[in-house]
Design a protein around this motif. Structure first.
Motif, PDB file in Angstrom:
ATOM      1  N   SER A 170       5.474  70.385  37.897  1.00 27.98           N
ATOM      2  CA  SER A 170       5.600  69.735  36.597  1.00 27.98           C
ATOM      3  C   SER A 170       4.737  70.483  35.597  1.00 27.98           C
ATOM      4  CB  SER A 170       5.147  68.266  36.680  1.00 27.98           C
ATOM      5  OG  SER A 170       5.983  67.545  37.545  1.00 27.98           O
ATOM      6  N   ARG A 215      12.030  66.528  30.554  1.00 35.63           N
ATOM      7  CA  ARG A 215      11.718  65.131  30.262  1.00 35.63           C
ATOM      8  C   ARG A 215      11.581  64.935  28.758  1.00 35.63           C
ATOM      9  NH1 ARG A 215       7.138  66.196  34.137  1.00 35.63           N
ATOM     10  NH2 ARG A 215       7.876  65.749  36.238  1.00 35.63           N
ATOM     11  N   GLU A 216      11.770  63.717  28.321  1.00 35.35           N
ATOM     12  CA  GLU A 216      11.656  63.383  26.898  1.00 35.35           C
ATOM     13  C   GLU A 216      10.195  63.455  26.462  1.00 35.35           C
ATOM     14  OE1 GLU A 216      12.879  59.734  23.853  1.00 35.35           O
ATOM     15  OE2 GLU A 216      13.550  59.746  25.951  1.00 35.35           O
ATOM     16  N   ASP A 234      11.821  64.253  40.479  1.00 36.25           N
ATOM     17  CA  ASP A 234      12.756  64.345  39.345  1.00 36.25           C
ATOM     18  C   ASP A 234      14.124  64.866  39.745  1.00 36.25           C
ATOM     19  OD1 ASP A 234      11.347  64.028  36.432  1.00 36.25           O
ATOM     20  OD2 ASP A 234       9.893  64.654  37.926  1.00 36.25           O
TER      21      ASP A 234
END
Length: 249
Positions: free
Chosen positions: A118, A194-195, A244
């Motif tokens: 990430s 991701r947002e 994810d």
């Protein structure tokens, strides 16, 4: 390592791995040793849990995640939903592993021999704000207009200034994010964006990276961080279980 079929208490389930995966010696919830329950092509990672009614503390969640991420460093793993408990190995095999064989097989094929990383890139607010002040006269004039005033006196000006700053940050993020993605995506098996959660966010990316490419991926992320030093901060976490990409099974 204890035989799970001989454990006379409930089993806490962390995740699912290929049956042939080599699992390091680990401890999980309440310091209990991790063991495996095999079934056809897969195996479940479990540990004894004498008192399941007490599960759910922050320490339990950290232990759950820690086991999965440590496994992900050496083998593909599918994370089980936090809090999954079964009464015994037979129930786990008959009611969880065997009925979900197809789902586990599909997800393990998807992730291959890979783990998740990430990466979060975020502007250093003061540095980028200085850029916006130099680039946009309205931002500069509004900052001068509100200096030394109360919020009530210059409410409209403050609202307008906030809007312009957010728009400026978004515009700059749209310029920077493709450069970061283009450096990392060639090293990835798959990516999920991701947002953004804050105005300063440039990019929040989950990346599935094959084990042979992980060192190069980390080096590339480090090079990006050095290039952006003082203007963009980078946070890299991994290897992790592929949350994810497969969710929780």
């Amino acid at each position: 390592m204890e035989n799970p079929s001989e454990i006379s208490t409930n089993l806490y389930v962390y995740g699912v791995v290929p049956a042939e995966a080599e699992i390091p010696r680990l401890t999980g919830l309440r310091g209990e040793e991790i063991v495996t329950v095999p079934s056809e092509a897969h195996a479940a990672l479990v540990s004894p849990l004498p008192d399941p009614e007490t599960i759910g503390t922050p320490d339990d969640l950290m232990a759950h995640s820690s086991v999965l991420d440590q496994i992900a460093a050496t083998a593909p793993v599918l994370p089980m939903v936090f809090g999954t408990v079964v009464p015994n190995a037979e129930t786990l095999t008959d009611e969880v592993l065997d009925p979900q064989y197809g789902l586990y097989e599909e997800n393990l094929r998807r992730i291959g021999d890979a783990a998740q990383f990430s990466l979060q890139a975020r502007f250093v607010r003061d540095a980028v704000l200085a850029e916006l002040i130099n680039e946009e006269p309205e931002i500069a004039s509004l900052r001068e207009a509100i200096y030394g005033t109360s919020e009530d006196e210059t409410r409209n000006e403050r609202i307008r200034l906030g809007e312009l700053i957010v728009q400026g940050l978004q515009r700059k993020a749209a310029d920077e994010a493709p450069r970061i993605r283009s450096a990392l995506e060639p090293l990835a098996r798959e990516t999920v964006e991701r947002e953004a959660s804050q105005a300063e966010d440039v990019l929040d990316l989950a990346v599935l990276v094959e084990r042979p490419r992980q060192a190069e991926f980390e080096q590339t992320a480090e090079a990006l961080a050095q290039e952006g030093a003082g203007r963009i901060t980078f946070r890299l976490i991994g290897p992790q279980a592929p949350y994810d990409f497969t969710g929780e099974v």
